[in-house]
Scaffold this motif. Structure first.
Motif, PDB file in Angstrom:
ATOM      1  N   ARG A   4      -0.933   3.464  10.615  1.00  0.00           N
ATOM      2  CA  ARG A   4      -0.502   2.827   9.487  1.00  0.00           C
ATOM      3  C   ARG A   4       0.983   2.344   9.673  1.00  0.00           C
ATOM      4  O   ARG A   4       1.798   3.038   9.941  1.00  0.00           O
ATOM      5  N   GLU A   5       1.277   0.826   9.428  1.00  0.00           N
ATOM      6  CA  GLU A   5       2.455   0.400   9.667  1.00  0.00           C
ATOM      7  C   GLU A   5       3.366   0.595   8.329  1.00  0.00           C
ATOM      8  O   GLU A   5       3.325  -0.024   7.241  1.00  0.00           O
ATOM      9  N   ASN A  54       0.868  -1.301  -0.080  1.00  0.00           N
ATOM     10  CA  ASN A  54       0.159  -0.055  -0.065  1.00  0.00           C
ATOM     11  C   ASN A  54       0.890   1.386   0.020  1.00  0.00           C
ATOM     12  O   ASN A  54       1.956   1.186   0.481  1.00  0.00           O
ATOM     13  N   CYS A  55       0.331   2.358  -0.621  1.00  0.00           N
ATOM     14  CA  CYS A  55       1.330   3.634  -0.838  1.00  0.00           C
ATOM     15  C   CYS A  55       0.735   4.649  -0.177  1.00  0.00           C
ATOM     16  O   CYS A  55      -0.351   5.173  -0.388  1.00  0.00           O
ATOM     17  N   ILE A  56       1.901   5.436   0.484  1.00  0.00           N
ATOM     18  CA  ILE A  56       1.430   6.785   1.130  1.00  0.00           C
ATOM     19  C   ILE A  56       2.089   7.675   0.360  1.00  0.00           C
ATOM     20  O   ILE A  56       3.574   7.794   0.222  1.00  0.00           O
ATOM     21  N   ALA A  84       3.228  17.121  10.146  1.00  0.00           N
ATOM     22  CA  ALA A  84       2.180  16.780   9.390  1.00  0.00           C
ATOM     23  C   ALA A  84       1.983  15.642   8.765  1.00  0.00           C
ATOM     24  O   ALA A  84       0.815  14.893   8.582  1.00  0.00           O
ATOM     25  N   ILE A  85       3.113  14.975   8.211  1.00  0.00           N
ATOM     26  CA  ILE A  85       2.932  13.866   7.543  1.00  0.00           C
ATOM     27  C   ILE A  85       2.709  12.645   8.320  1.00  0.00           C
ATOM     28  O   ILE A  85       2.095  11.549   8.048  1.00  0.00           O
ATOM     29  N   ILE A  86       3.522  12.519   9.708  1.00  0.00           N
ATOM     30  CA  ILE A  86       3.318  11.556  10.589  1.00  0.00           C
ATOM     31  C   ILE A  86       1.828  11.484  11.047  1.00  0.00           C
ATOM     32  O   ILE A  86       1.414  10.517  11.335  1.00  0.00           O
TER      33      ILE A  86
END
Length: 267
Positions: A84-85, A35-37, A76-78
């Motif tokens: 999510r792992e 899965n992609c962030i 902000a990203i965290i």
């Protein structure tokens, strides 16, 4: 753990994912079942890429719009990542966004460049790398440049920031390797990206021959991720090309330094 997704999943976080090598890394991660962030400033290209990956690979995606040059970008990203792992962090964003000699641009511009190329990545490495260490698996891929190996007129801050990330990445490789976490500094040469073509057009220069394609770069990065700590684009592990010494020689140096460190630092 015998599969790529088992080692580096279930989520990959890719900065600068909206185009070029970032998009290529995202597509390759999705093809491996991760899965992609997707992180970048521009939302629409990220939304389009996310839809493509969901359609073609059947994975989940999370779009995070953030200016990586902002002091609060990492936080902000965290926050957006939540619980999510993340098993793979690809620090792809990082460029010379100022394109001037040091004294010909305001210092605020250079501070922003340092946030983009160093501070945000360092903060993300600290949070995500800490989680990987606890799980005893994962990977961090830091995209660098040939200027990491020495200064260059007109690129003072960019070269300095990339040199920092090179030494930081080597050290991180040494620290995380005992925990099963891979770290790779991937030093790119000239790569055919929209950002490069924009710079060439602004300077009225034609694209040079022999540009690497983003897909080639992403393939090489994934193929060498477990090797660490350095890969120079287009060069063998025992070849000194961009650097005065080869990646193999730098790896041996790091192993020797580990032995010395154990005599003075508790590991």
């Amino acid at each position: 753990m015998t599969t790529f997704a088992g080692k580096y999943g279930p989520w990959a976080l890719i900065t600068g994912a909206s185009e070029g090598t970032g998009a290529a890394f995202s597509r390759r991660a999705a093809a491996q079942g991760l899965n992609c962030i997707l992180v970048a400033r521009r939302e629409q290209p990220l939304r389009e890429l996310a839809a493509e990956l969901q359609r073609d690979q059947g994975i989940e995606t999370l779009v995070v719009t953030a200016d990586l040059a902002a002091p609060d970008a990492a936080a902000a990203i965290i926050e957006a990542v939540g619980d999510r792992e993340v098993g793979l962090y690809i620090a792809n964003a990082g460029a010379d966004t100022v394109t001037a000699r040091f004294l010909d641009a305001p210092v605020e511009a250079w501070l922003g460049l340092m946030h983009l190329n160093v501070t945000t990545s360092l903060q993300l490495c600290h949070t995500l790398g800490g989680q990987m260490r606890e799980r005893e698996r994962g990977g961090i891929l830091l995209l660098g440049s040939g200027v990491s190996y020495g200064g260059m007129g007109g690129l003072a801050v960019y070269a300095g920031s990339k040199s920092f990330m090179l030494s930081f990445g080597e050290s991180l490789w040494s620290e995380l390797r005992p925990y099963g976490v891979d770290v790779l500094n991937f030093m790119l040469g000239r790569t055919d990206t929209p950002a490069l073509r924009e710079i060439l057009a602004r300077n009225e220069l034609p694209p040079p021959e022999g540009l690497a394609s983003p897909d080639e770069v992403a393939e090489a990065g994934f193929n060498h991720l477990a090797r660490g700590p350095i890969l120079n684009w287009g060069q063998a592990d025992d070849e000194a090309g961009m650097s005065p010494v080869s990646p193999a020689a730098r790896r041996e140096r790091m192993l020797a330094m580990e032995a010395i460190a154990r005599t003075v630092i508790k590991t």
